[in-house]
Design a protein around this motif. Structure first.
Motif, PDB file in Angstrom:
ATOM      1  N   VAL A 167      74.192  27.829  60.997  1.00 60.33           N
ATOM      2  CA  VAL A 167      74.494  26.438  61.370  1.00 60.33           C
ATOM      3  C   VAL A 167      76.001  26.260  61.464  1.00 60.33           C
ATOM      4  O   VAL A 167      76.766  27.088  60.968  1.00 60.33           O
ATOM      5  N   GLN A 168      76.426  25.171  62.096  1.00 65.02           N
ATOM      6  CA  GLN A 168      77.838  24.816  62.038  1.00 65.02           C
ATOM      7  C   GLN A 168      78.042  23.950  60.800  1.00 65.02           C
ATOM      8  O   GLN A 168      77.343  22.954  60.591  1.00 65.02           O
ATOM      9  N   GLY A 173      72.494  19.745  61.502  1.00 61.74           N
ATOM     10  CA  GLY A 173      71.678  20.963  61.393  1.00 61.74           C
ATOM     11  C   GLY A 173      71.874  21.608  60.022  1.00 61.74           C
ATOM     12  O   GLY A 173      70.908  22.043  59.377  1.00 61.74           O
ATOM     13  N   ASP A 174      73.121  21.667  59.561  1.00 64.11           N
ATOM     14  CA  ASP A 174      73.458  22.194  58.238  1.00 64.11           C
ATOM     15  C   ASP A 174      72.809  21.329  57.157  1.00 64.11           C
ATOM     16  O   ASP A 174      72.146  21.830  56.238  1.00 64.11           O
ATOM     17  N   THR A 192      73.473  30.156  56.490  1.00 66.20           N
ATOM     18  CA  THR A 192      74.851  30.642  56.594  1.00 66.20           C
ATOM     19  C   THR A 192      75.616  29.675  57.471  1.00 66.20           C
ATOM     20  O   THR A 192      75.187  29.355  58.579  1.00 66.20           O
ATOM     21  N   ARG A 193      76.758  29.198  56.929  1.00 63.07           N
ATOM     22  CA  ARG A 193      77.546  28.178  57.651  1.00 63.07           C
ATOM     23  C   ARG A 193      78.712  28.829  58.390  1.00 63.07           C
ATOM     24  O   ARG A 193      79.374  29.714  57.857  1.00 63.07           O
ATOM     25  N   TYR A 194      78.961  28.335  59.592  1.00 67.36           N
ATOM     26  CA  TYR A 194      80.087  28.825  60.397  1.00 67.36           C
ATOM     27  C   TYR A 194      80.967  27.648  60.780  1.00 67.36           C
ATOM     28  O   TYR A 194      80.488  26.522  60.904  1.00 67.36           O
ATOM     29  N   ASN A 195      82.254  27.936  60.980  1.00 68.90           N
ATOM     30  CA  ASN A 195      83.196  26.875  61.350  1.00 68.90           C
ATOM     31  C   ASN A 195      82.887  26.293  62.704  1.00 68.90           C
ATOM     32  O   ASN A 195      83.095  25.108  62.935  1.00 68.90           O
ATOM     33  N   LYS A 196      82.454  27.141  63.618  1.00 70.62           N
ATOM     34  CA  LYS A 196      82.159  26.688  64.973  1.00 70.62           C
ATOM     35  C   LYS A 196      80.716  27.017  65.308  1.00 70.62           C
ATOM     36  O   LYS A 196      80.196  28.046  64.863  1.00 70.62           O
ATOM     37  N   ASP A 210      68.933  34.935  61.733  1.00 73.13           N
ATOM     38  CA  ASP A 210      67.692  35.061  62.507  1.00 73.13           C
ATOM     39  C   ASP A 210      67.517  33.942  63.524  1.00 73.13           C
ATOM     40  O   ASP A 210      66.753  34.079  64.482  1.00 73.13           O
ATOM     41  N   CYS A 211      68.167  32.816  63.294  1.00 72.40           N
ATOM     42  CA  CYS A 211      68.079  31.698  64.227  1.00 72.40           C
ATOM     43  C   CYS A 211      69.280  30.792  64.000  1.00 72.40           C
ATOM     44  O   CYS A 211      69.990  30.932  63.010  1.00 72.40           O
ATOM     45  N   VAL A 212      69.508  29.878  64.930  1.00 70.54           N
ATOM     46  CA  VAL A 212      70.605  28.914  64.809  1.00 70.54           C
ATOM     47  C   VAL A 212      70.032  27.523  65.077  1.00 70.54           C
ATOM     48  O   VAL A 212      69.296  27.328  66.040  1.00 70.54           O
TER      49      VAL A 212
END
Ligand code: ARG
Length: 280
Positions: A167-168, A173-174, A192-196, A210-212
């Motif tokens: 997720v961002q 979504g997060d 798992t969190r991402y900046n973008k 496995d998915c976003v």
């Protein structure tokens, strides 16, 4: 996971109540390929290097510009629906306009501290965010969707249990996914969190997640720009996007909201949306 869907539905209702009476100026679906996911992590539209301060004369829009078709880089410039509607609002108010690209979860703090005049980032109105900032009327809708690799064994929300979800950071979504299973989420340990958003998609392509879970229009743009991905065919909660302004800046909120209302009523917002989102 039906609970997840229920939670999304509950959030939708809360959001709809929060946005009650708001206009929805956008519709349509489809997307254009070609999001530049390799653009610099932080930059200001127009090639300026220093972040301009919000002032009486400059309307600074804080955003996170890896979210095609709402905001994304074309070379050094940030373009997209939000970039153009934001500029049109500044024009109406007789103000200069600049865009400040920050992490998504830094947008509200930037608005609260006055570094930015407004936050516009395909940002969903949520009751929690409304505690910290004020929102204008809605100008567009979004839906949370799930991107999976083609051939994935994830075919529905139920199949996401125990999988790693990208997720961002700080997005709805997060927030949905990292909630506990009792509350309809999948648990922190499965997120798992991402900046973008683009980083989350890169992680999906390299098999790290496995998915976003991300908004539908950016999802379409990511899928169009990267081979081997698809969007799950399940209908999820609809969200309302709006512009946020500091709670203590009621005057600016009213000005921006009025300008936005005029741009919706005279068809400008729809024209901009149609430029970036082609109807299916
Ligand atoms: N609609 C979602 C939210 O408000 C995601 C927005 C992400 N926007 C962005 N420009 N990266 O949480």
């Amino acid at each position: 996971m039906k609970k997840f869907a229920c939670l999304l539905a509950a959030l939708l209702l809360a959001t709809l109540f929060a946005a009650c009476g708001n206009d929805d100026g956008a519709s349509g679906a489809g997307s254009q390929p070609g999001g530049d996911t390799s653009a610099p992590a932080s930059a200001v539209s127009g090639g300026e290097s220093a972040q301009p301060a919000a002032s009486d004369n400059t309307l600074v829009m804080a955003t996170n510009a890896f979210f095609e078709p709402y905001e994304y880089y074309e070379g050094d410039d940030i373009v997209g629906i939000d970039a153009e509607v934001g500029k049109a609002i500044a024009d109406k108010l007789g103000m200069d306009f600049s865009i400040s690209d920050v992490d998504f979860d830094a947008i509200i703090p930037n608005v609260q501290s006055g570094k930015a005049t407004m936050g516009m980032a395909g940002m969903t109105v949520t009751p929690d965010r409304e505690k910290n900032v004020s929102f204008t009327r809605s100008y567009s809708t979004g839906i949370q969707v799930v991107i999976v690799p083609e051939g994935s064994d994830i075919a529905s929300l139920d199949d996401m249990e125990g999988k790693m979800i990208g997720v961002q950071q700080g997005t709805t979504g997060d927030i949905y996914c990292s909630d506990t299973p009792e509350n309809g989420g999948f648990g922190e340990e499965n997120v798992t969190r991402y900046n973008k958003g683009s980083d989350a998609v890169m992680a999906l392509l390299s098999g790290k997640v496995d998915c976003v879970v991300i908004d539908n229009e950016p999802a379409k743009a990511f899928v169009a720009a990267n081979e081997g991905l698809k969007i799950l065919d399940t209908a999820y909660a609809e969200e309302q996007y709006a512009i946020c302004v500091a709670k203590d800046n009621q005057e600016m909120l009213e000005k921006i909201d009025t300008a936005l209302g005029e741009l919706i009523d005279d068809g400008t917002v729809q024209e901009i949306v149609d430029k970036y989102i082609t109807a299916e």
